[in-house]
Design a protein around this motif. Sequence first.
Motif, PDB file in Angstrom:
ATOM      1  N   SER A  40      -2.845  -9.746  -5.259  1.00  0.00           N
ATOM      2  CA  SER A  40      -1.736 -10.694  -5.169  1.00  0.00           C
ATOM      3  C   SER A  40      -1.585 -11.281  -3.776  1.00  0.00           C
ATOM      4  CB  SER A  40      -0.418 -10.006  -5.580  1.00  0.00           C
ATOM      5  OG  SER A  40      -0.437  -9.662  -6.942  1.00  0.00           O
ATOM      6  N   ASP A  41      -2.512 -10.991  -2.895  1.00  0.00           N
ATOM      7  CA  ASP A  41      -2.447 -11.473  -1.514  1.00  0.00           C
ATOM      8  C   ASP A  41      -3.409 -12.632  -1.294  1.00  0.00           C
ATOM      9  OD1 ASP A  41      -0.586  -9.555  -0.718  1.00  0.00           O
ATOM     10  OD2 ASP A  41      -2.144  -8.078  -0.277  1.00  0.00           O
ATOM     11  N   PRO A  42      -3.075 -13.532  -0.382  1.00  0.00           N
ATOM     12  CA  PRO A  42      -3.999 -14.628  -0.039  1.00  0.00           C
ATOM     13  C   PRO A  42      -5.024 -14.198   1.001  1.00  0.00           C
ATOM     14  CG  PRO A  42      -1.942 -14.921   1.142  1.00  0.00           C
ATOM     15  CD  PRO A  42      -1.761 -13.690   0.279  1.00  0.00           C
ATOM     16  N   VAL A  43      -5.460 -12.942   0.922  1.00  0.00           N
ATOM     17  CA  VAL A  43      -6.455 -12.411   1.855  1.00  0.00           C
ATOM     18  C   VAL A  43      -7.544 -11.709   1.056  1.00  0.00           C
ATOM     19  CG1 VAL A  43      -4.774 -12.113   3.720  1.00  0.00           C
ATOM     20  CG2 VAL A  43      -5.224 -10.220   2.172  1.00  0.00           C
ATOM     21  N   PHE A  44      -8.655 -11.462   1.702  1.00  0.00           N
ATOM     22  CA  PHE A  44      -9.816 -10.821   1.090  1.00  0.00           C
ATOM     23  C   PHE A  44      -9.567  -9.318   0.968  1.00  0.00           C
ATOM     24  CE2 PHE A  44     -14.734 -11.264   1.123  1.00  0.00           C
ATOM     25  CZ  PHE A  44     -14.869 -10.232   0.212  1.00  0.00           C
ATOM     26  N   HIS A  45      -9.551  -8.817  -0.272  1.00  0.00           N
ATOM     27  CA  HIS A  45      -9.525  -7.382  -0.531  1.00  0.00           C
ATOM     28  C   HIS A  45     -10.799  -7.005  -1.285  1.00  0.00           C
ATOM     29  CE1 HIS A  45      -5.536  -6.800   0.951  1.00  0.00           C
ATOM     30  NE2 HIS A  45      -4.943  -7.495  -0.006  1.00  0.00           N
ATOM     31  N   ASN A  46     -11.016  -5.710  -1.412  1.00  0.00           N
ATOM     32  CA  ASN A  46     -12.028  -5.230  -2.347  1.00  0.00           C
ATOM     33  C   ASN A  46     -11.520  -3.955  -2.990  1.00  0.00           C
ATOM     34  OD1 ASN A  46     -12.633  -3.405  -0.045  1.00  0.00           O
ATOM     35  ND2 ASN A  46     -14.372  -2.805  -1.313  1.00  0.00           N
ATOM     36  N   VAL A  47     -12.080  -3.598  -4.127  1.00  0.00           N
ATOM     37  CA  VAL A  47     -11.714  -2.363  -4.814  1.00  0.00           C
ATOM     38  C   VAL A  47     -12.923  -1.449  -4.808  1.00  0.00           C
ATOM     39  CG1 VAL A  47     -10.930  -1.296  -6.943  1.00  0.00           C
ATOM     40  CG2 VAL A  47     -10.068  -3.541  -6.307  1.00  0.00           C
ATOM     41  N   PHE A  87     -17.582   2.193  -8.418  1.00  0.00           N
ATOM     42  CA  PHE A  87     -17.789   0.752  -8.264  1.00  0.00           C
ATOM     43  C   PHE A  87     -17.208   0.301  -6.938  1.00  0.00           C
ATOM     44  CE2 PHE A  87     -13.918   1.512 -10.653  1.00  0.00           C
ATOM     45  CZ  PHE A  87     -12.985   0.690 -10.054  1.00  0.00           C
ATOM     46  N   ASN A  88     -17.677  -0.841  -6.473  1.00  0.00           N
ATOM     47  CA  ASN A  88     -17.240  -1.409  -5.195  1.00  0.00           C
ATOM     48  C   ASN A  88     -17.323  -2.927  -5.339  1.00  0.00           C
ATOM     49  OD1 ASN A  88     -16.638  -2.035  -2.577  1.00  0.00           O
ATOM     50  ND2 ASN A  88     -18.429  -1.055  -1.665  1.00  0.00           N
ATOM     51  N   LEU A  89     -16.192  -3.563  -5.664  1.00  0.00           N
ATOM     52  CA  LEU A  89     -16.188  -4.966  -6.040  1.00  0.00           C
ATOM     53  C   LEU A  89     -15.280  -5.779  -5.125  1.00  0.00           C
ATOM     54  CD1 LEU A  89     -15.878  -4.427  -9.893  1.00  0.00           C
ATOM     55  CD2 LEU A  89     -17.955  -4.969  -8.621  1.00  0.00           C
ATOM     56  N   ALA A  90     -15.757  -6.943  -4.734  1.00  0.00           N
ATOM     57  CA  ALA A  90     -14.991  -7.831  -3.856  1.00  0.00           C
ATOM     58  C   ALA A  90     -13.904  -8.556  -4.639  1.00  0.00           C
ATOM     59  CB  ALA A  90     -15.918  -8.837  -3.187  1.00  0.00           C
ATOM     60  N   MET A  91     -12.761  -8.785  -3.977  1.00  0.00           N
ATOM     61  CA  MET A  91     -11.657  -9.561  -4.562  1.00  0.00           C
ATOM     62  C   MET A  91     -11.182 -10.575  -3.518  1.00  0.00           C
ATOM     63  SD  MET A  91      -9.487  -6.728  -6.708  1.00  0.00           S
ATOM     64  CE  MET A  91      -8.782  -7.990  -7.774  1.00  0.00           C
ATOM     65  N   PRO A  92     -11.943 -11.656  -3.325  1.00  0.00           N
ATOM     66  CA  PRO A  92     -11.609 -12.601  -2.258  1.00  0.00           C
ATOM     67  C   PRO A  92     -10.496 -13.578  -2.597  1.00  0.00           C
ATOM     68  CG  PRO A  92     -13.603 -13.290  -3.385  1.00  0.00           C
ATOM     69  CD  PRO A  92     -13.225 -11.969  -3.980  1.00  0.00           C
ATOM     70  N   LYS A  93     -10.104 -13.698  -3.882  1.00  0.00           N
ATOM     71  CA  LYS A  93      -9.167 -14.750  -4.285  1.00  0.00           C
ATOM     72  C   LYS A  93      -7.803 -14.171  -4.650  1.00  0.00           C
ATOM     73  CE  LYS A  93     -12.840 -17.611  -6.285  1.00  0.00           C
ATOM     74  NZ  LYS A  93     -13.325 -18.277  -7.511  1.00  0.00           N
ATOM     75  N   LYS A  94      -6.771 -14.921  -4.322  1.00  0.00           N
ATOM     76  CA  LYS A  94      -5.421 -14.553  -4.740  1.00  0.00           C
ATOM     77  C   LYS A  94      -5.320 -14.625  -6.263  1.00  0.00           C
ATOM     78  CE  LYS A  94      -0.559 -15.584  -3.732  1.00  0.00           C
ATOM     79  NZ  LYS A  94      -0.096 -15.462  -5.115  1.00  0.00           N
ATOM     80  N   ASP A  95      -4.625 -13.655  -6.837  1.00  0.00           N
ATOM     81  CA  ASP A  95      -4.406 -13.534  -8.287  1.00  0.00           C
ATOM     82  C   ASP A  95      -5.674 -13.165  -9.054  1.00  0.00           C
ATOM     83  OD1 ASP A  95      -1.681 -14.135  -8.132  1.00  0.00           O
ATOM     84  OD2 ASP A  95      -2.095 -16.283  -8.152  1.00  0.00           O
TER      85      ASP A  95
END
Length: 563
Positions: free
Chosen positions: A451-458, A468-476
């Motif tokens: 939910s953030d406008p920043v780059f996260h990963n899980v 698993f190790n997956l990028a989440m670069p996009k908000k929502d």
Amino acid sequence: MNQDFYEWILLIGRWLHITVAVTWIGTSIFFMWLDRTFQRNMESTNEGHVGEVWMVHGGGFYHVEKLLMGPTKVPKDLHWFKWEAYWTWLSGAFLVFMIFYTGDATYLLDSSVSNITYTQAVCLGIFTLVGSWIFYDFLWERKLTKDKPIVGHILTLAWFFGMTYLLCKTLSGRAAYIHIGGMLGTWMTANVFMRIIPRQLKMVEASKSGTPVNQEWAKNAKNRSTHNTYFTLPVILIMISNHFPMTYGSDYNWLILLCLSGAGACIREYFVGRLKTPGRSKIFGALGVIIIATVMFFTTGGNNPEVSVESTPAPVAVEKQSAEVAPETPVAEAPAATTAAPANPEASAVAATSNATVDVKGLITFTGTPPQGKKLTLPGGCKEGGSKFTDEVIVNNGKLENVLVRVVKGLEGKTYTDVPTEPVVLNQKNCIYHPRMAAARVGQEVVFVNSDPVFHNVRSISKSNEKFNLAMPKKDQRISKRFDKPEFFVQAKCSIHPWMSANLAIVEHPFFAVSDVKGEFTIKKLPVGTYTIEVWHEVFGVQTKEITVTENGKPDLNFNYKL
């Protein structure tokens, strides 16, 4: 420091660092190319002639000739190449200090990696930058390594391997990578500052005075310069890896770094030797490509194909707050579909002894002064509404949140197949996981949301279920995952922001709950019988209690943690 000002400082620092680094590395690569391209002109009458090369650029020809010092007198106008190296190191050291050594080591430490203290981590980081140079320089100033360079190469590689493994098992993955890059950068800069330039100065002064020039100085300076060119691609890799948490966030981050650094050195060898030793250079170039392809294969083959990744807005549980909560206390979101049992769970139990069920309620209290979390330095996209501290412990007016409650004994011989269709949601919001503690049934959908406008990963830390190790670069953005084995616990981490963590229990039965903001919980529709109830908190540990559930009885399920 004002957060906006702090981020501007980091932006300008990075801009400076990349600019001077490109200049330095570009110059280094160019001169290495020159040295490999010079051809001796047998008609040259210039004393000290080594070779020459003709080039075309910018609408004209460039004629470059290399002359040895000593036979060749020092020209009036002499250009030196050194400040690019110095400013690269200074700007890089500034960034390391600002990012990793300020803000109570927010980005430096990761509790899932080690329990090293802030002081220990800073000392290790400084040793990596300074102590490693002492070892490296001492090694390559010995007569043994000058006569037998292979010994120096082996020992240097051993040191590099050892430091990479040590840092990746001690600091956060991101900090470990940057410090290894800083170690190589320190070697490169100190080579220029302490060995290459001083020896070239001696040679220039000797040439000016007409005294014989010690060509061993030239040989040594050239040797250190050659080292630097093989360090360039690994250092560039580390600089850009900051944007790719699948590298430093991996369980095998140390091995990935070693392999890719080796691949970079092999590819650099291809470009260094492709003109004079084309056969050898092609072998090294192919080896570098094979290493990269192998790393890609083994790091992408482990992701579960059932994982779905979407970038459409996700329905996220609304944060619930109590009027009793203090203003500075972080409050997690209510767990989604983690405390609710199925409509009739006992109907699916095999060999169930009774159809009577009871909603068992309880309370988790806390006595004492709760420990405060680590102070955070949040990125700009998370600072508005974000917590100033980590959320391992959330106590609201003596009530403890995020405690897992579950039946651990009394359900033997029963199986449950009624997996809820409603997903469990773990939301990355304001650079904190909401909720901190969640639980899901085996096979139930778990949705991770950015939910953030920043780059996260899980990144999952798990022993029983597939990692698993997956990028989440996009908000929502959303990632959906199912876990097919019971486990206590799967830990969800963001490798980019190492304080971001959540615990996810994967349970075989529906009789569990998580304490809410008021410390309350309800285990719904528990069949009558005798059970052992376990409560677990990630900081305060485990407590158990034996209860007997009757049709009219409401057993005492209150627990208290003390500090």
